[in-house]
Design a protein around this motif. Structure first.
Motif, PDB file in Angstrom:
ATOM      1  N   ASP A  78       0.845  -1.188   0.000  1.00 27.53           N
ATOM      2  CA  ASP A  78       0.000   0.000   0.000  1.00 27.53           C
ATOM      3  C   ASP A  78       0.884   1.243   0.000  1.00 27.53           C
ATOM      4  N   VAL A  79       0.456   2.250  -0.764  1.00 25.78           N
ATOM      5  CA  VAL A  79       1.160   3.528  -0.803  1.00 25.78           C
ATOM      6  C   VAL A  79       0.119   4.625  -0.763  1.00 25.78           C
ATOM      7  N   GLY A  80       0.338   5.677   0.048  1.00 25.52           N
ATOM      8  CA  GLY A  80      -0.619   6.777   0.051  1.00 25.52           C
ATOM      9  C   GLY A  80      -0.467   7.692   1.244  1.00 25.52           C
ATOM     10  N   ASN A  81      -1.408   8.633   1.342  1.00 22.78           N
ATOM     11  CA  ASN A  81      -1.467   9.565   2.464  1.00 22.78           C
ATOM     12  C   ASN A  81      -2.701  10.437   2.286  1.00 22.78           C
ATOM     13  N   ALA A  82      -3.081  11.125   3.365  1.00 19.87           N
ATOM     14  CA  ALA A  82      -4.109  12.164   3.329  1.00 19.87           C
ATOM     15  C   ALA A  82      -3.513  13.388   4.006  1.00 19.87           C
ATOM     16  N   TRP A  83      -3.791  14.566   3.466  1.00 15.04           N
ATOM     17  CA  TRP A  83      -3.125  15.761   3.969  1.00 15.04           C
ATOM     18  C   TRP A  83      -3.982  16.998   3.725  1.00 15.04           C
ATOM     19  N   ASP A  84      -3.620  18.093   4.381  1.00 17.43           N
ATOM     20  CA  ASP A  84      -4.342  19.355   4.251  1.00 17.43           C
ATOM     21  C   ASP A  84      -3.613  20.373   3.401  1.00 17.43           C
ATOM     22  N   SER A  85      -2.315  20.387   3.470  1.00 19.50           N
ATOM     23  CA  SER A  85      -1.548  21.469   2.857  1.00 19.50           C
ATOM     24  C   SER A  85      -1.434  21.295   1.355  1.00 19.50           C
ATOM     25  N   ASP A  86      -1.602  22.404   0.635  1.00 12.60           N
ATOM     26  CA  ASP A  86      -1.385  22.377  -0.806  1.00 12.60           C
ATOM     27  C   ASP A  86       0.094  22.252  -1.150  1.00 12.60           C
ATOM     28  N   SER A  87       0.965  22.499  -0.164  1.00 12.28           N
ATOM     29  CA  SER A  87       2.400  22.405  -0.404  1.00 12.28           C
ATOM     30  C   SER A  87       2.950  21.038  -0.018  1.00 12.28           C
ATOM     31  N   PHE A  88       2.071  20.075   0.048  1.00 10.50           N
ATOM     32  CA  PHE A  88       2.443  18.706   0.395  1.00 10.50           C
ATOM     33  C   PHE A  88       3.526  18.196  -0.543  1.00 10.50           C
ATOM     34  N   GLU A  89       4.623  17.703   0.031  1.00  6.51           N
ATOM     35  CA  GLU A  89       5.710  17.148  -0.768  1.00  6.51           C
ATOM     36  C   GLU A  89       5.368  15.693  -1.073  1.00  6.51           C
ATOM     37  N   PHE A  90       4.868  15.485  -2.264  1.00  2.62           N
ATOM     38  CA  PHE A  90       4.204  14.223  -2.609  1.00  2.62           C
ATOM     39  C   PHE A  90       5.081  13.003  -2.351  1.00  2.62           C
ATOM     40  N   LEU A  91       6.222  12.943  -2.990  1.00  2.10           N
ATOM     41  CA  LEU A  91       7.064  11.761  -2.866  1.00  2.10           C
ATOM     42  C   LEU A  91       7.665  11.625  -1.471  1.00  2.10           C
ATOM     43  N   LYS A  92       8.009  12.740  -0.877  1.00  6.14           N
ATOM     44  CA  LYS A  92       8.642  12.701   0.439  1.00  6.14           C
ATOM     45  C   LYS A  92       7.689  12.237   1.519  1.00  6.14           C
ATOM     46  N   ASP A  93       6.431  12.654   1.454  1.00 10.31           N
ATOM     47  CA  ASP A  93       5.479  12.394   2.525  1.00 10.31           C
ATOM     48  C   ASP A  93       4.576  11.190   2.292  1.00 10.31           C
ATOM     49  N   LEU A  94       4.787  10.458   1.224  1.00  9.65           N
ATOM     50  CA  LEU A  94       3.990   9.244   1.020  1.00  9.65           C
ATOM     51  C   LEU A  94       4.330   8.190   2.065  1.00  9.65           C
ATOM     52  N   LYS A  95       3.330   7.444   2.474  1.00 13.74           N
ATOM     53  CA  LYS A  95       3.515   6.362   3.441  1.00 13.74           C
ATOM     54  C   LYS A  95       3.441   5.022   2.711  1.00 13.74           C
ATOM     55  N   PHE A  96       4.201   4.061   3.202  1.00 14.42           N
ATOM     56  CA  PHE A  96       4.289   2.760   2.552  1.00 14.42           C
ATOM     57  C   PHE A  96       3.961   1.653   3.553  1.00 14.42           C
ATOM     58  N   GLY A  97       3.207   0.665   3.096  1.00 12.86           N
ATOM     59  CA  GLY A  97       2.911  -0.506   3.903  1.00 12.86           C
ATOM     60  C   GLY A  97       2.928  -1.752   3.033  1.00 12.86           C
ATOM     61  N   TYR A  98       3.214  -2.893   3.642  1.00 11.07           N
ATOM     62  CA  TYR A  98       3.227  -4.151   2.895  1.00 11.07           C
ATOM     63  C   TYR A  98       2.961  -5.276   3.880  1.00 11.07           C
ATOM     64  N   GLY A  99       2.587  -6.418   3.352  1.00 11.69           N
ATOM     65  CA  GLY A  99       2.323  -7.540   4.236  1.00 11.69           C
ATOM     66  C   GLY A  99       1.592  -8.658   3.533  1.00 11.69           C
ATOM     67  N   LEU A 100       0.892  -9.455   4.317  1.00 14.28           N
ATOM     68  CA  LEU A 100       0.151 -10.594   3.788  1.00 14.28           C
ATOM     69  C   LEU A 100      -1.195 -10.689   4.491  1.00 14.28           C
ATOM     70  N   GLY A 101      -2.135 -11.374   3.834  1.00 10.00           N
ATOM     71  CA  GLY A 101      -3.485 -11.459   4.387  1.00 10.00           C
ATOM     72  C   GLY A 101      -4.175 -12.752   4.020  1.00 10.00           C
ATOM     73  N   ILE A 102      -5.294 -13.001   4.682  1.00 14.23           N
ATOM     74  CA  ILE A 102      -6.114 -14.177   4.465  1.00 14.23           C
ATOM     75  C   ILE A 102      -7.553 -13.713   4.257  1.00 14.23           C
ATOM     76  N   ARG A 103      -8.247 -14.334   3.276  1.00 13.65           N
ATOM     77  CA  ARG A 103      -9.664 -14.070   3.039  1.00 13.65           C
ATOM     78  C   ARG A 103     -10.407 -15.395   3.190  1.00 13.65           C
ATOM     79  N   ILE A 104     -11.408 -15.413   4.063  1.00 12.31           N
ATOM     80  CA  ILE A 104     -12.156 -16.635   4.331  1.00 12.31           C
ATOM     81  C   ILE A 104     -13.637 -16.372   4.053  1.00 12.31           C
ATOM     82  N   VAL A 105     -14.241 -17.218   3.235  1.00 10.49           N
ATOM     83  CA  VAL A 105     -15.671 -17.122   2.956  1.00 10.49           C
ATOM     84  C   VAL A 105     -16.402 -18.012   3.963  1.00 10.49           C
ATOM     85  N   THR A 106     -17.243 -17.401   4.808  1.00 10.40           N
ATOM     86  CA  THR A 106     -17.995 -18.125   5.837  1.00 10.40           C
ATOM     87  C   THR A 106     -19.480 -18.007   5.561  1.00 10.40           C
TER      88      THR A 106
END
Length: 587
Positions: A533-561
């Motif tokens: 995952d890559v992204g962010n939410a912000w208020d400032s119009d002067s947001f430094e896009f590449l510098k302030d982006l947040k990164f996440g990664y991992g693994l998951g499970i989906r179960i149909v019940t």
């Protein structure tokens, strides 16, 4: 006196080959008397003539025959020539006469020409335009009708129908009148009836209204596939099968729809205890196919606990078909109090408090076609600050008190949301192919406490790789203007946007978020995924896009019940690892 014989062309012509050089037409000598047909075998062919031609030159016919003057006469060679002449397609009848003469053997091919084509009439073509079909009729008016070309043209018409999905269309009814008019009657394969089987709960019309195939219309295989997918997407059925049965009329068919229903109702009851709230009970009842009508109903109720939180509820209803144009209508009423925590960008607690949100929304929708839909929603929501629990107190602590934080962020939001959705996915619950694009605009004001605009774009795309693996990508961008209260801002963080971060950790009037997942099965009804995952939410119009982006990664499970899909993800970020759990499907 000569001994003569006559043969007629065989019904089943052999495969034609390239013609040899044309024979010379000559006048034979007087035939020899007394000869038997068997006596002709082995003799040389002296002359070959063509009789019965009117519009076609004899030389044109002799150009396709194999037997030539000077060749040895055999019955097989004559039969072959009869077939070759017949396969020219311009003759209704072909026979052969042959006789022994002093010079050898004389062969006469007798032909009966087809009439001259003066016009073409197409009947029964309701799904394909006449102009398109006439371009496939390459037989020319003013010339002798060529049955071979007509047969090829009829096959081309049927193939054109098949290419459009009309696999039952036939052109078998063909008539050529004595005055030269060729009439082609097209049977497009009409669906005489639709029979539904296996539906113990769902009403038959709930099934047939989702189908593009209609009674009285030609059967279309492409429409049938779309209809099957639409029925699967309802999530009412474990299995859907279509079967074509013979109809009563020639070329007609009866479409049999067999379904295997699955559970659509849910009921859950739970509870908990805390020192602050005491004993709390929770009941949730719902059915996405209420009484087999296709209506979606859900009721959530919380009881017990302290007076301020007792009686939390939400009631939702959606009717997918209000009219024949598939206008949909839904509403939600809710009154909920829950504990909410605001975080700073580092994931540290800013304030924890009780928040009440109550109100309603109404949504109308209507499809443009099977893939494109429009929606309009009226939202009326109150957000109330109900009391401090820990961290900063927005009512008493500075600078929140002097900045009127409560008044500027809690109150009535009244807005209209207009959205446009293009959806080509093969499944809306577990897609493996296709795209989903959405554009929405929210305009707030309308007598509420806040005035703002929000514009949101989202795109999703899916690729099937291997047998059952899927690559899924999603991108979102949001842009807001005006006075957007805290509860209406764009939010990032958590299972739906940035895994590895706290829920709603980042807020602002701008949003960028993108996700990529690799999904693969590990067992029946169990899927695993690797994600980033890559992204962010912000208020400032002067947001430094590449510098302030947040990164996440991992693994998951989906179960149909039986109670619906469950998601369990573990995400890593620069703030550590975090477990995310939720009910509901993936994007």
């Amino acid at each position: 006196m000569m001994l003569a014989a006559s043969w007629t062309v065989q019904a089943a012509p052999e495969e034609s080959t390239d013609p040899a050089a044309a024979a010379t037409v000559a006048t034979p000598a007087t035939p020899a008397p007394s000869a038997k047909p068997e006596d002709l075998i082995g003799k040389k062919v002296a002359f070959i003539e063509v009789a019965g031609t009117v519009n076609i030159k004899p030389e044109t016919i002799l150009a396709v025959t194999r037997l030539k003057p000077g060749d040895e006469w055999t019955p097989d060679k004559v039969r072959q020539d009869l077939r070759l002449i017949y396969e020219m397609g311009t003759f209704a009848d072909v026979t052969a006469d042959f006789a022994a003469i002093p010079e050898g053997v004389k062969v006469i091919y007798n032909v009966k020409e087809n009439p001259v084509l003066k016009g073409i009439v197409l009947q029964g073509n309701n799904k394909l335009p006449k102009d398109k079909l006439m371009k496939l009729m390459t037989v020319k008016t003013g010339e002798v009708l060529n049955s071979k070309t007509v047969a090829a043209n009829l096959r081309a018409i049927e193939e054109s129908y098949k290419a459009e999905g009309y696999i039952l269309a036939k052109t078998g009814d063909v008539n050529f009148s004595p005055d030269g008019i060729l009439t082609v009657r097209i049977n497009e394969g009409i669906v005489e009836d639709i029979v539904v089987k296996g539906n113990t709960k769902s009403k038959a019309h709930v099934i047939t209204r989702e189908m593009r195939t209609k009674i009285g219309q030609p059967f279309n295989a492409k429409d049938a596939r779309v209809s099957m997918q639409k029925l699967y997407n309802l999530a009412y059925f474990e299995d859907v099968n279509l079967k074509l049965l013979p109809g009563k009329q020639p070329g007609g068919t009866v479409l049999e729809v067999s379904v295997v229903e699955q559970k659509t109702g849910t009921f859950s009851i739970g509870g908990g205890y805390s020192a602050s709230d005491g004993l709390i009970g929770i009941i949730n009842v719902g059915d996405k196919n209420f009484r087999g009508t296709g209506d979606d109903v859900n009721i959530h109720w919380e009881f017990g606990g302290k007076a301020s939180t007792a009686g939390n509820y939400s009631v939702s209803f959606r009717r997918p078909w209000l009219d024949r144009k598939q206008t949909s209508f839904g509403f939600t009423f809710y009154n909920m109090i829950n504990q909410y925590t605001d975080f700073d960008s580092g994931g540290n607690e800013v304030s924890t408090y009780d928040r009440r949100y109550r109100g309603f929304d109404f949504t109308f929708g209507r499809p443009v076609n099977d893939k494109l839909s429009h929606y309009i929603t009226l939202k009326n929501r109150w957000d109330d600050y109900k009391g401090w629990i820990s961290g900063k107190n927005y009512e008493t602590d500075e600078p929140y008190k002097s900045e009127n934080y409560i008044q500027n962020n809690f109150g009535l939001t009244r807005s209209v949301i207009i959205s446009r959705v293009l959806d080509t996915r093969d499944s809306n619950t577990n897609p493996s192919e296709g795209v989903r694009y959405s554009l929405s605009a929210e305009v707030a004001g309308l007598g509420g406490d806040f005035s703002f605009n929000k514009y949101t774009a989202e795109g999703r795309r899916y690729w099937k790789v291997g047998k059952s693996q899927v690559i899924a990508v999603r991108g979102m961008y949001g842009y807001g203007t005006g006075h957007i209260p805290e509860m209406q801002k764009y939010m990032a963080g958590g299972i739906d946007t940035l895994r590895g971060y706290r829920d709603d950790q980042f807020k602002g009037n701008r949003l960028f978020a993108t996700t990529m997942e690799y999904r693969f099965p590990v067992a029946k009804r169990v899927m695993a995924s690797l994600f980033t995952d890559v992204g962010n939410a912000w208020d400032s119009d002067s947001f430094e896009f590449l510098k302030d982006l947040k990164f996440g990664y991992g693994l998951g499970i989906r179960i149909v019940t039986p109670f619906g899909p469950l998601r369990l993800d573990y995400g890593f970020s620069n703030q550590g690892g975090r477990t995310h759990f939720s009910f509901g499907g993936q994007f």
